[in-house]
Design an enzyme around this catalytic site. Structure first.
Site: not given
Ligand SMILES: NC(=O)c1ccc[n+]([C@@H]2O[C@H](COP(=O)([O-])OP(=O)(O)OC[C@H]3O[C@@H](n4cnc5c(N)ncnc54)[C@H](O)[C@@H]3O)[C@@H](O)[C@H]2O)c1
Length: 271
Positions: A141, A154
């Protein structure tokens, strides 16, 4: 290295929704037999129905290493062709400060977003190495490039995916197999809606649904566009694929202001 994957077999996890579904649809349209896997059987069925070419659909929890290995063996039996690409794409989100973090949620996320990628890589790598051909495409990401508030688990998992995949890439030098890291910016998918969010970490009292709706407003890229960028990036032989215009901004800020990127972003948003 140019890697043609259109028309050749591809394996995609997290294919019941979002980027994974769009990748399956795109590669299928380009003539690839696709193997789609997800923990969500209903969504997986919808994806399978939307495809026109050969498809193997398999309910799979990427956290279960033994089952991911069984899955890889099934794929080998299903196809009498070399696998061109394995997309370890399945992922989830949570949003909380470090202080309010729920340890079980952090473990749940890490088991899927990091160990799920490792399980998929380990299960398919021997086959790819034996073929001396194919590409492992692991989804990190932009949050694997910068640390963001209320995203400690995350970001940690996505940084870990990046480290794991970058290491693998070096191990594979000189072989016909390669490893690619994908860094999407905001993509308009169900990632926030499907996430574990117990309260608004920004203290604005938004419901989970309001937070998902806010995410939809700032996510600049559609899943179909993301699939196109990822597909093209892999075929062009990229080692690292940035997805969406915001991903380029995050990448630049991480280089230009490695400790101050968040202040720079906050100032940009104020304007
Ligand atoms: N949407 C974004 O803005 C964005 C940004 C950066 C990275 N990503 C990453 O892209 C990937 C795809 O996410 P998306 O945005 O399409 O989200 P999504 O929620 O639409 O799709 C994710 C899919 O993963 C599946 N999944 C979840 N847990 C699983 C498990 N244990 N085993 C198998 N499948 C499981 C879900 O059922 C879902 O179908 C994820 O790795 C995500 O972290 C997304």
């Amino acid at each position: 290295m140019v890697r043609k994957i259109a028309g050749r077999p591809a394996v995609i996890t997290g294919a019941a929704s979002g980027i994974g579904r769009s990748l399956a649809q795109r590669l299928s349209q380009h003539g690839s037999p696709v193997v789609i896997a997800d923990v969500n059987s209903e969504g997986l069925e919808e994806t399978a129905k939307s495809l026109h070419g050969p498809v193997l659909s398999r309910v799979l929890d990427v956290r279960d290493a033994d089952d991911v290995h069984r899955f890889a063996a099934e794929v080998k039996d299903w196809l009498d062709l070399p696998i061109a690409a394995v997309f370890n794409n399945a992922g989830v989100a949570i949003a909380t400060s470090v202080q309010n973090a729920v340890p079980e949620d952090d473990s749940w996320l890490f088991d899927i977003n990091y160990w799920g990628v490792v399980n998929g890589t380990r299960a398919f790598l021997p086959q790819l190495v034996k073929q001396n051909y194919g590409v492992i495409v692991n989804t990190s990401s932009v949050y694997g490039l910068v640390g963001m508030p209320n995203n400690s688990a995350y970001c940690s998992a996505k940084f870990a995916v990046r480290g794991f995949t970058d290491s693998l890439r070096q191990e594979l030098r000189g072989t016909g197999v390669s490893a690619v890291t994908v860094h999407p910016g905001g993509i308009k998918t169900n990632i926030v809606r499907n996430g574990r969010i117990h309260s608004d970490p920004d203290g604005r009292g938004r419901s989970h649904e309001q937070m998902a709706a806010d995410f939809d407003k700032v996510a600049l890229t559609t899943p179909d566009k993301a699939a196109e960028i990822i597909h093209r990036g892999v075929e062009r032989g990229k080692a690292r694929i940035l997805v969406g215009p915001d991903a380029y901004v995050f990448d630049a800020l991480a280089r230009i202001a490695p400790t101050h990127y968040f202040s720079v972003m906050a100032r940009l948003f104020e304007r």
